[in-house]
Design a protein around this motif. Structure first.
Motif, short mmCIF file in Angstrom:
data_model
loop_
_atom_site.label_atom_id
_atom_site.label_comp_id
_atom_site.label_asym_id
_atom_site.label_seq_id
_atom_site.Cartn_x
_atom_site.Cartn_y
_atom_site.Cartn_z
N GLU A 101 0.85 -1.19 0.00
CA GLU A 101 0.00 0.00 0.00
C GLU A 101 0.89 1.24 0.00
O GLU A 101 1.70 1.41 0.91
CB GLU A 101 -0.92 0.01 1.23
CG GLU A 101 -1.88 -1.17 1.27
CD GLU A 101 -2.75 -1.18 2.51
OE1 GLU A 101 -2.35 -0.55 3.52
OE2 GLU A 101 -3.83 -1.81 2.49
N PRO A 102 0.76 2.11 -1.02
CA PRO A 102 1.57 3.33 -1.08
C PRO A 102 1.10 4.38 -0.09
O PRO A 102 0.14 4.16 0.67
CB PRO A 102 1.38 3.81 -2.53
CG PRO A 102 0.04 3.27 -2.92
CD PRO A 102 -0.13 1.97 -2.18
N LEU A 103 1.74 5.53 -0.11
CA LEU A 103 1.40 6.64 0.79
C LEU A 103 -0.08 6.97 0.77
O LEU A 103 -0.70 7.05 -0.29
CB LEU A 103 2.19 7.89 0.40
CG LEU A 103 1.76 9.21 1.07
CD1 LEU A 103 2.27 9.26 2.50
CD2 LEU A 103 2.24 10.40 0.28
N VAL A 104 -0.64 7.16 1.96
CA VAL A 104 -1.99 7.71 2.11
C VAL A 104 -1.89 8.85 3.12
O VAL A 104 -1.40 8.65 4.23
CB VAL A 104 -3.00 6.66 2.60
CG1 VAL A 104 -4.35 7.32 2.85
CG2 VAL A 104 -3.15 5.54 1.59
N SER A 125 3.71 15.21 -8.28
CA SER A 125 4.69 14.36 -7.61
C SER A 125 4.43 12.87 -7.83
O SER A 125 5.17 12.03 -7.33
CB SER A 125 4.69 14.66 -6.10
OG SER A 125 4.98 16.02 -5.86
N GLY A 126 3.36 12.55 -8.56
CA GLY A 126 3.09 11.15 -8.89
C GLY A 126 1.92 10.53 -8.15
O GLY A 126 1.58 9.37 -8.39
N PHE A 127 1.27 11.29 -7.26
CA PHE A 127 0.13 10.76 -6.50
C PHE A 127 -1.16 11.10 -7.25
O PHE A 127 -1.91 12.00 -6.87
CB PHE A 127 0.14 11.32 -5.08
CG PHE A 127 1.35 10.90 -4.30
CD1 PHE A 127 1.44 9.62 -3.77
CD2 PHE A 127 2.43 11.77 -4.14
CE1 PHE A 127 2.57 9.22 -3.08
CE2 PHE A 127 3.56 11.37 -3.45
CZ PHE A 127 3.64 10.09 -2.92
N ARG A 184 8.68 9.32 -4.48
CA ARG A 184 7.55 10.23 -4.69
C ARG A 184 7.28 11.09 -3.46
O ARG A 184 6.91 12.26 -3.58
CB ARG A 184 6.30 9.44 -5.07
CG ARG A 184 6.40 8.76 -6.41
CD ARG A 184 5.08 8.12 -6.83
NE ARG A 184 5.24 7.32 -8.03
CZ ARG A 184 4.24 6.76 -8.71
NH1 ARG A 184 3.00 6.92 -8.29
NH2 ARG A 184 4.49 6.05 -9.79
N ILE A 185 7.47 10.51 -2.28
CA ILE A 185 7.29 11.28 -1.04
C ILE A 185 8.32 12.40 -0.98
O ILE A 185 8.00 13.55 -0.64
CB ILE A 185 7.41 10.37 0.20
CG1 ILE A 185 6.23 9.39 0.26
CG2 ILE A 185 7.46 11.20 1.48
CD1 ILE A 185 6.34 8.36 1.37
#
Length: 262
Positions: A101-104, A125-127, A184-185
């Motif tokens: 699970e990526p950044l939330v 940024s890719g989100f 991405r972060i």
């Protein structure tokens, strides 16, 4: 109550609450981003997860079981190795699922224009699964999300359905996604910092520009301006409020509006 005062009250209440997440603290890879947002008067974070690899035992009812009803066999916010997964799989007696699970990140914003700024930075940024929600009480929320997740079933009723070689292959993919998520972060943090600095410079320079224009045109107030020509150059306070209210219908916002209970 004044909207700005109400927002400050919401922010103070949220940031004073105890962290009720499983970990009990902000993830290391997203601490800087959370601090940057909470340090600005127009934002505060309500929840965050930097990204993780998890192994869930969903029980015998299949994949429709919600995560809160599952047994968490393994959770890591770092790259994962096969041996750890194999040890955790021995505890499974249902349908084990490996997930990345990526950044939330959920951020409450003071105004819609603040959410638009943050949404633009997140997208760049890719989100690209990020979106804005405006609640009934006027709360403006931004959900920062991505689409590069991973979800693969590994066992059924405790029986392993794949080979160890395949699990090793899956973990290589999951770890690559974890590394991309981290990049991405970092990109999000740097772009946001730049956007906020640019916004501050623009805001600080506006009064000076107006003052300079006024001094350079001492006789302007004596001339009768054509209201049609002036309309294209000047926006009165009343018109400015009207434009702000029309933002929700403006197709140029570039934000996905999710249901309030997203």
């Amino acid at each position: 109550m004044d909207r700005n005062a109400e927002f400050r009250r919401w922010k103070a209440q949220c940031l004073s609450k105890a962290d009720l997440s499983r970990k009990g603290s902000v993830d290391e890879d997203v601490v800087g981003l959370v601090q940057l947002l909470n340090g600005r008067e127009q934002f505060f974070t309500t929840s965050s997860c930097a990204g993780r690899i998890i192994l869930l035992d969903g029980g015998i009812n299949g994949f429709e079981v919600q995560k809160q009803n599952c047994c968490w066999l393994l959770v890591t916010h770092k790259p994962c190795v096969k041996d750890d997964v194999m040890v955790a799989l021995k505890k499974a007696d249902g349908d084990a699922i490996l997930k990345f699970e990526p950044l939330v990140l959920h951020v409450q914003c003071r105004q819609l224009q603040d959410a638009q700024l943050l949404h633009s930075v997140a997208m760049d940024s890719g989100f690209r699964n990020s979106g804005i929600t405006v609640g009934k009480r006027g709360k403006t929320m931004l959900a920062v999300r991505s689409t590069h997740g991973l979800e693969v079933p590994l066992s059924q009723k405790g029986k392993l359905m794949v080979t160890e070689e395949y699990i090793d292959f899956l973990l290589k993919i999951a770890n690559q996604k974890m590394e991309e998520n981290k990049k991405r972060i970092e990109r999000f943090y740097n772009c946001l910092q730049h956007a906020l600095e640019k916004e501050s410079v623009t805001t600080d320079s506006q009064p000076k520009e107006k003052f300079r224009a006024k001094n350079n045109s001492p006789h302007t107030h004596k001339k009768k301006r054509n209201p049609e020509k002036a309309r294209g150059k000047y926006i009165t306070e009343e018109n400015d409020k009207g434009l702000e209210n029309d933002d929700n219908d403006d197709p140029g916002i570039g934000a996905t509006i999710f249901p309030e209970d997203y």
